[in-house]
Design an enzyme around this catalytic site. Structure first.
Site, PDB file in Angstrom:
ATOM      1  N   CYS A   1      -0.545   0.380   6.881  1.00 20.52           N
ATOM      2  CA  CYS A   1       0.664   0.992   7.427  1.00 20.52           C
ATOM      3  C   CYS A   1       0.337   1.997   8.516  1.00 20.52           C
ATOM      4  O   CYS A   1       1.160   2.277   9.377  1.00 20.52           O
ATOM      5  CB  CYS A   1       1.445   1.667   6.318  1.00 20.52           C
ATOM      6  SG  CYS A   1       0.423   2.766   5.328  1.00 20.52           S
TER       7      CYS A   1
ATOM      8  N   GLU B   1       8.381   4.413   1.931  1.00 17.79           N
ATOM      9  CA  GLU B   1       7.290   4.348   2.904  1.00 17.79           C
ATOM     10  C   GLU B   1       7.373   2.961   3.530  1.00 17.79           C
ATOM     11  O   GLU B   1       7.113   1.968   2.857  1.00 17.79           O
ATOM     12  CB  GLU B   1       5.927   4.519   2.218  1.00 17.79           C
ATOM     13  CG  GLU B   1       5.755   5.822   1.465  1.00 17.79           C
ATOM     14  CD  GLU B   1       5.561   7.013   2.385  1.00 17.79           C
ATOM     15  OE1 GLU B   1       5.454   6.820   3.608  1.00 17.79           O
ATOM     16  OE2 GLU B   1       5.536   8.144   1.871  1.00 17.79           O
TER      17      GLU B   1
HETATM   18  P1  NAP Z   1       7.746  -6.189   1.016  1.00 22.26           P
HETATM   19  O1  NAP Z   1       7.901  -7.643   1.169  1.00 22.26           O
HETATM   20  O2  NAP Z   1       8.900  -5.322   1.331  1.00 22.26           O
HETATM   21  O3  NAP Z   1       7.300  -5.982  -0.503  1.00 22.26           O
HETATM   22  C1  NAP Z   1       6.966  -4.720  -0.980  1.00 22.26           C
HETATM   23  C2  NAP Z   1       7.201  -4.677  -2.471  1.00 22.26           C
HETATM   24  O4  NAP Z   1       8.604  -4.784  -2.735  1.00 22.26           O
HETATM   25  C3  NAP Z   1       6.550  -5.787  -3.254  1.00 22.26           C
HETATM   26  O5  NAP Z   1       6.051  -5.273  -4.466  1.00 22.26           O
HETATM   27  C4  NAP Z   1       7.682  -6.758  -3.497  1.00 22.26           C
HETATM   28  O6  NAP Z   1       7.507  -7.538  -4.638  1.00 22.26           O
HETATM   29  C5  NAP Z   1       8.817  -5.807  -3.702  1.00 22.26           C
HETATM   30  N1  NAP Z   1      10.131  -6.349  -3.483  1.00 22.26           N
HETATM   31  C6  NAP Z   1      10.512  -7.303  -2.601  1.00 22.26           C
HETATM   32  N2  NAP Z   1      11.850  -7.492  -2.674  1.00 22.26           N
HETATM   33  C7  NAP Z   1      12.309  -6.648  -3.631  1.00 22.26           C
HETATM   34  C8  NAP Z   1      13.593  -6.363  -4.162  1.00 22.26           C
HETATM   35  N3  NAP Z   1      14.692  -7.003  -3.718  1.00 22.26           N
HETATM   36  N4  NAP Z   1      13.705  -5.444  -5.137  1.00 22.26           N
HETATM   37  C9  NAP Z   1      12.628  -4.782  -5.590  1.00 22.26           C
HETATM   38  N5  NAP Z   1      11.379  -5.006  -5.110  1.00 22.26           N
HETATM   39  C10 NAP Z   1      11.228  -5.914  -4.141  1.00 22.26           C
HETATM   40  O7  NAP Z   1       6.529  -5.624   1.844  1.00 22.26           O
HETATM   41  P2  NAP Z   1       5.028  -6.173   1.910  1.00 22.26           P
HETATM   42  O8  NAP Z   1       5.040  -7.412   2.709  1.00 22.26           O
HETATM   43  O9  NAP Z   1       4.407  -6.214   0.545  1.00 22.26           O
HETATM   44  O10 NAP Z   1       4.305  -4.997   2.678  1.00 22.26           O
HETATM   45  C11 NAP Z   1       4.183  -4.940   4.069  1.00 22.26           C
HETATM   46  C12 NAP Z   1       5.027  -3.819   4.613  1.00 22.26           C
HETATM   47  O11 NAP Z   1       4.740  -2.614   3.917  1.00 22.26           O
HETATM   48  C13 NAP Z   1       4.737  -3.518   6.055  1.00 22.26           C
HETATM   49  O12 NAP Z   1       5.935  -3.462   6.738  1.00 22.26           O
HETATM   50  C14 NAP Z   1       4.071  -2.148   6.034  1.00 22.26           C
HETATM   51  O13 NAP Z   1       4.337  -1.357   7.146  1.00 22.26           O
HETATM   52  C15 NAP Z   1       4.624  -1.536   4.834  1.00 22.26           C
HETATM   53  N6  NAP Z   1       3.697  -0.549   4.294  1.00 22.26           N
HETATM   54  C16 NAP Z   1       4.004   0.768   4.431  1.00 22.26           C
HETATM   55  C17 NAP Z   1       3.150   1.713   3.908  1.00 22.26           C
HETATM   56  C18 NAP Z   1       3.449   3.174   4.006  1.00 22.26           C
HETATM   57  O14 NAP Z   1       2.815   3.952   3.295  1.00 22.26           O
HETATM   58  N7  NAP Z   1       4.362   3.595   4.824  1.00 22.26           N
HETATM   59  C19 NAP Z   1       1.991   1.320   3.253  1.00 22.26           C
HETATM   60  C20 NAP Z   1       1.713  -0.027   3.143  1.00 22.26           C
HETATM   61  C21 NAP Z   1       2.589  -0.962   3.670  1.00 22.26           C
HETATM   62  P3  NAP Z   1       6.972  -9.062  -4.561  1.00 22.26           P
HETATM   63  O15 NAP Z   1       5.619  -9.016  -3.974  1.00 22.26           O
HETATM   64  O16 NAP Z   1       6.973  -9.470  -5.983  1.00 22.26           O
HETATM   65  O17 NAP Z   1       7.936  -9.788  -3.705  1.00 22.26           O
END
Ligand code: NAP
Length: 523
Positions: A295, A256
């Protein structure tokens, strides 16, 4: 200061330093710290595989549903505490906090009720049976049976409660144990949820474990029966898609990710009409709710060309009136962004969109702003920002770059065919909303936009006051969209269970095959 704890093999454990700080985004005060260094991920994996999975899969759907209802009730009993955590660590107003926490409670309850409706069975029939050859003795059915692996859930920072529960509810109902990993910056709420469920021993041992920090080498341990469900940015999703566990070992991955959700005003949404009012209030709510860190938030607004100036003025007025400040203050309509990194990303994002040809700012912007009731110079505040693009066909960033904050761009369309082409420039989204009671336009756009979206919200004058709007992902309806949105599928009632189950065709002697699933009215 609090040190958050992971939960592994029935034990709460704080990771070793260095630990990442968690902030109150309205004051920049450090609230807690966390790390997963030294947390035994092998023990987490083993405990899920040997205890949680078998214990859950022994139960029927109805019994698992009962667990979900108990979990929902336990969180409901702790609701005020959870709302407070969401306000303090997430920067949410009380109303935004409810969106996350109540969404978690409601989704657990909805899947609990679904489990009870599915009854005392442990597999699902998929469609009707079939006689595949001329012999009436040979019969085929499709069943969904639970996978025998573990579910690893990686969540985004914006929904620490709902994100945990909407994924876990479905996995548990299917019989998979969960290892959940909230985003580090807002993990406190998820940690408290896990503590509450663990303290009350609601789920079988090993059904729920938590990593309060980095995922470490957990993904290296996953195999072909396991499911990795991820919510977050496209960049992280790309890394996961390339992970050896997914590429070589066939771990099932659900993504997602980003989405540039569109809201469309139909030509019949005349000034002063109920339809137009619904459109305005949905758009303003979906830009400002959770400071746009949703999102499903509306990022692109399409209006008939002759109405552009009027709609832009109405939205500018409403957005300009939103009070930005400390989320604990009642008069505040929008809190801060969740982290300093988010603030920087949103400011840079606004500047990138403003650099597009034909884009100008109507209200808001990337400049620093003081939050009402926040300490002077502190807090990750940004104003609700509305941009107008006068050359939407030439622009690219407004269609392709998700600025994850209270930021949207309004633009005009001439005819429904141009409109569909413009909306599709988003490259696939979670939800698009169309405000029109013109049924022929609605049916034309459902066909044109349906392939590009996981959900279409049809706003009608008759729905005024009757719907939560396009930004709410309900457990009964599909969540997830194609293309840029990650091509994921979550929720949607029983459909969401496919992620955690295996479709298996069963062919054999008809009475034996049919005995697997009694039909209604049969014993
Ligand atoms: P993110 O930086 O990609 O982080 C998401 C999750 O992934 C966090 O728990 C993060 O952990 C973890 N993570 C980061 N790098 C990783 C890796 N190499 N391996 C495994 N896990 C890893 O995203 P975000 O800033 O939290 O969220 C914002 C984004 O989420 C936006 O783009 C939004 O559109 C999207 N979103 C989508 C939905 C949907 O349902 N489609 C819902 C909500 C948000 P850490 O925090 O420990 O780094």
């Amino acid at each position: 200061m609090i040190t958050l704890r992971s939960y592994v093999a029935d034990t709460f454990i704080a990771g070793a330093p260095p630990r990442a700080p968690l902030y109150n985004p309205a004051t920049e005060e450090v609230l807690a710290e966390t790390s997963t260094i030294g947390v035994d991920l092998g023990a987490a994996e083993a405990h899920a595989r040997t205890c949680g999975g078998p214990a859950l899969r022994e139960l029927s759907f109805a019994a698992r549903g009962q667990l979900l209802i108990a979990a929902s009730q336990a969180l409901h009993a702790a609701r005020d505490e959870l709302l407070a955590l969401s306000m303090d660590n997430g920067g949410n107003t009380r109303s935004d906090a409810k969106f996350d926490v109540d969404g978690a409670i409601a989704t657990l309850a909805a899947y609990g009720e679904l489990g009870q409706r599915l009854g005392e069975t442990r597999w699902l029939r998929d469609g009707e049976g079939v006689q595949p050859t001329r012999s009436p003795k040979l019969w085929g059915e499709h069943l969904f049976v639970p996978r025998q692996g573990i579910a690893v859930h990686i969540n985004a920072f914006n929904f620490p409660a709902w994100g945990l529960c909407e994924k876990a509810a479905v996995a548990w109902l299917c019989g998979l144990p969960v290892i959940t990993k909230p985003a580090t910056s807002t993990a406190w709420l998820a940690c408290r949820i896990v503590e509450i469920l663990a303290e009350r021993k609601i789920l079988p041992s090993g059904s729920l474990q938590l990593l309060a920090g980095s995922v470490g080498d957990l993904l290296d341990r996953l195999g072909p029966q396991d499911v990795l469900a991820f919510t977050g940015s496209s960049e992280t999703a790309e890394k996961l898609r390339r992970h050896e566990a997914v590429v070589r070992r066939g771990v099932r991955l659900n993504v997602e990710a980003d989405s540039l959700n569109a809201a469309i005003l139909g030509p019949d949404g005349q000034s002063g009409s109920e339809l137009y009012d619904l459109f305005l209030s949905d758009v303003v709510r979906d830009i400002t709710q959770k400071a746009g860190q949703k999102c499903t938030a509306i990022r692109r607004i399409f209006v008939p060309a002759p109405r552009l100036a009027e709609v832009a003025a109405d939205l500018t007025e409403r957005l300009g009136a939103v009070r930005v400040g400390h989320p604990r203050r009642e008069e505040v309509g929008m809190g801060p962004l969740s982290t300093a990194a988010q603030l920087q990303a949103v400011r840079e994002g606004i500047r990138r969109l403003e650099a597009e040809p034909g884009v100008r700012r109507l209200t808001g912007g990337p400049e620093p702003v003081s939050g009402l009731g926040a300490p002077e110079g502190k807090g990750y505040f940004v104003r609700p920002t509305l941009l107008q693009c006068d050359r939407p066909l030439e622009a690219t960033a407004i269609h392709e770059q998700e600025v994850f904050g209270p930021v949207a761009t309004i633009m005009a369309y001439e005819a429904p065919t141009d409109l569909a082409a413009l909306v599709r420039r988003g490259g696939g989204g979670l939800v698009a909303s169309l405000y029109s009671d013109d049924r022929s336009l609605v049916s034309e756009l459902v066909l044109a936009l349906g392939p590009y979206h996981g959900r279409l919200f049809l706003g009608s004058a008759r729905l005024a006051g009757q719907s939560p709007g396009p930004g709410t992902a309900l457990p009964q309806l599909n969540h997830g969209g194609p293309g840029r949105a990650g091509d994921g599928h979550e929720l949607g009632g029983v459909r969401g269970m496919e992620l955690y189950m295996q479709r298996c065709a069963i062919m054999g002697y008809r009475p034996v095959v049919e005995s697997l699933l009694p039909r209604p009215g049969q014993p």
